[in-house]
Structures are given as C-alpha cells and as structure tokens.
Write a protein that holds these residues in place. Sequence first.
Motif, mmCIF file in Angstrom:
data_model
loop_
_atom_site.group_PDB
_atom_site.id
_atom_site.type_symbol
_atom_site.label_atom_id
_atom_site.label_comp_id
_atom_site.label_asym_id
_atom_site.label_seq_id
_atom_site.Cartn_x
_atom_site.Cartn_y
_atom_site.Cartn_z
ATOM 1 N N GLU A 93 0.927 -1.405 0.006
ATOM 2 C CA GLU A 93 -0.028 0.121 -0.150
ATOM 3 C C GLU A 93 0.764 1.415 -0.193
ATOM 4 O OE1 GLU A 93 -2.840 -0.077 3.265
ATOM 5 O OE2 GLU A 93 -4.055 -1.742 2.276
ATOM 6 N N ASP A 94 1.906 1.219 0.726
ATOM 7 C CA ASP A 94 2.957 2.367 0.836
ATOM 8 C C ASP A 94 3.435 2.789 -0.549
ATOM 9 O OD1 ASP A 94 2.372 2.750 3.459
ATOM 10 O OD2 ASP A 94 4.005 2.061 4.374
ATOM 11 N N ILE A 95 4.218 1.703 -0.989
ATOM 12 C CA ILE A 95 4.741 1.723 -2.308
ATOM 13 C C ILE A 95 3.573 2.228 -3.337
ATOM 14 C CG2 ILE A 95 5.774 0.327 -4.276
ATOM 15 C CD1 ILE A 95 7.018 -1.305 -2.058
ATOM 16 N N LEU A 96 2.427 1.823 -3.407
ATOM 17 C CA LEU A 96 1.466 2.075 -4.362
ATOM 18 C C LEU A 96 0.990 3.605 -4.211
ATOM 19 C CD1 LEU A 96 -0.459 1.663 -6.772
ATOM 20 C CD2 LEU A 96 -2.202 0.844 -4.930
ATOM 21 N N ALA A 97 1.043 4.167 -2.982
ATOM 22 C CA ALA A 97 0.621 5.356 -2.727
ATOM 23 C C ALA A 97 1.777 6.234 -3.209
ATOM 24 C CB ALA A 97 0.311 5.541 -1.329
ATOM 25 N N THR A 98 2.900 6.007 -2.931
ATOM 26 C CA THR A 98 4.198 6.813 -3.249
ATOM 27 C C THR A 98 4.166 7.090 -4.962
ATOM 28 O OG1 THR A 98 5.479 6.083 -1.484
ATOM 29 C CG2 THR A 98 6.364 7.234 -3.212
ATOM 30 N N ALA A 99 3.899 5.663 -5.556
ATOM 31 C CA ALA A 99 4.121 5.678 -7.012
ATOM 32 C C ALA A 99 2.996 6.439 -7.573
ATOM 33 C CB ALA A 99 4.024 4.311 -7.589
ATOM 34 N N LEU A 100 1.550 6.518 -7.049
ATOM 35 C CA LEU A 100 0.486 7.100 -7.758
ATOM 36 C C LEU A 100 0.816 8.672 -7.408
ATOM 37 C CD1 LEU A 100 -2.475 5.116 -6.495
ATOM 38 C CD2 LEU A 100 -1.655 5.217 -8.821
#
Length: 232
Positions: free
Chosen positions: A217-224
């Motif tokens: 979730e953290d990685i996805l949020a940063t990428a988005l």
Amino acid sequence: MKNGVSICFLGIDGSGKSTLAKHLCQELKHRGYNVSYVWWLRGDTSLLRRTLKAIGSSRYMNLKVDAKRQKVVTTDTRAINRAFKSLFPKIVIADNLRFGVVNAWLPRIAHSNKVIIFDRFIYDVILALSEEFEMTRNEQLKLFRLFSVLLPDPDLIFLIDVPPEVCYNRKKEEIDSVQEARDKWEAYQIIPPVLDQLTDNRVIKVDNTRNPLDVNEDILATALELLEGEGH
C-alpha cells in the motif's frame, strides 16, 4: 507525462524486490496505466550473453585460477589471455549498456505515457560485475558515473532494505550461507551514497520485514503520487 516515467526496485537477493515490483505493475495496470515490467537480468538470456557465459566466463575464471596456481604458459598464450581478460569485461558492460538503451531510453521516447517498472537497475549490475571482474573501488565508481550519464535516472527508486539473515531464509536455494548473505548486504551499502551523488530523484528506503499489505500500500501510494504529479 512528457517523457514517460521509470520506477526501479533495488535490493539484494531475497529482499523481495521482484514480488513488490510485480505487485505494483499489476496495481497500476488495474488503474489504467500503460505499464511494462522489466527484469534487468533478462539481458543474461541474450545470445551474446549466453555465449559469453558458456565460453567466456569459464575461461575468465580459469585465468584467475591459473594465476593463483602460477601455471606456466607460453608467451603467446599469456598475451592472448591478457587480451581476453581485458576485453571480456568490456563486452559484458557494453551489452548491459545496449540493454539499458533498448529498455530504459527507447520506451520513454516512443511512448510519452509509458510507466516502466524495473526489477533491478544498472546500479545492481555494476555492483555484481565489479565483484565478478575484481574491479577497484575507483573503477566501480567510474562505471556508476558513466552509466548515470548514458542512461536515464529512474524517477523513483525503491531501495528494499531487509536484514541479510531474512534474505538467506527466503532464498536458501540460491544463497549458500548466512555469511554470504551478510557479505552481499555489506557490499550493497555502497548503493545509497552512490544514489545520493548521482540522482536528485526520489529514493525511498522500504522496510520489507513489515506486513506485506502495508508495504504494498505504501509503495502504491508513493508511485501514484509521482504519476499524478506528472499530470497523468
């Protein structure tokens, strides 16, 4: 996005970078992004690289063994061996540059809305090659700087940080011992300061011993956040 975006995952074997990279790729595809996943070591399967591994690598290793045993060779053989030992690493390095141009530069130029997710990047490769070819620290740093000029810096770098003992337990079939994992982890500590010197883009250190759902979730949020900031 004007020139596409590249995101890379770095870390030693067993850190979980491949699993995280593939999950991010899948999540972005579900959200409608034009995404491709590139495993840098796929370049090892090229005809040139397979030929080098079948012939060149074994000969290169034999040269090092012969040197340690002080094997007596003729003058002609010694000259050929010196030439080969000098040329072989350059061919491998050049082929990695070719792979980088094809997979890092061309998609960004051809597809302005492309998101490229790299599982490993040239930083990992140089670290491995410097060990294989017994490069000095200066030679290693020169290669880092050269490839930083010739290839585009990733827009976002996830540096996956996992204790070597955990990496060993995850990859026992590939890592011979805990000590080998520790040695790899120690060698990898050159990467953060190199990234500080060579790129102004964002580097995120990821503790991948946490709950996998939270990490993803953290990685996805940063990428988005990055992609939305690029106007996509």
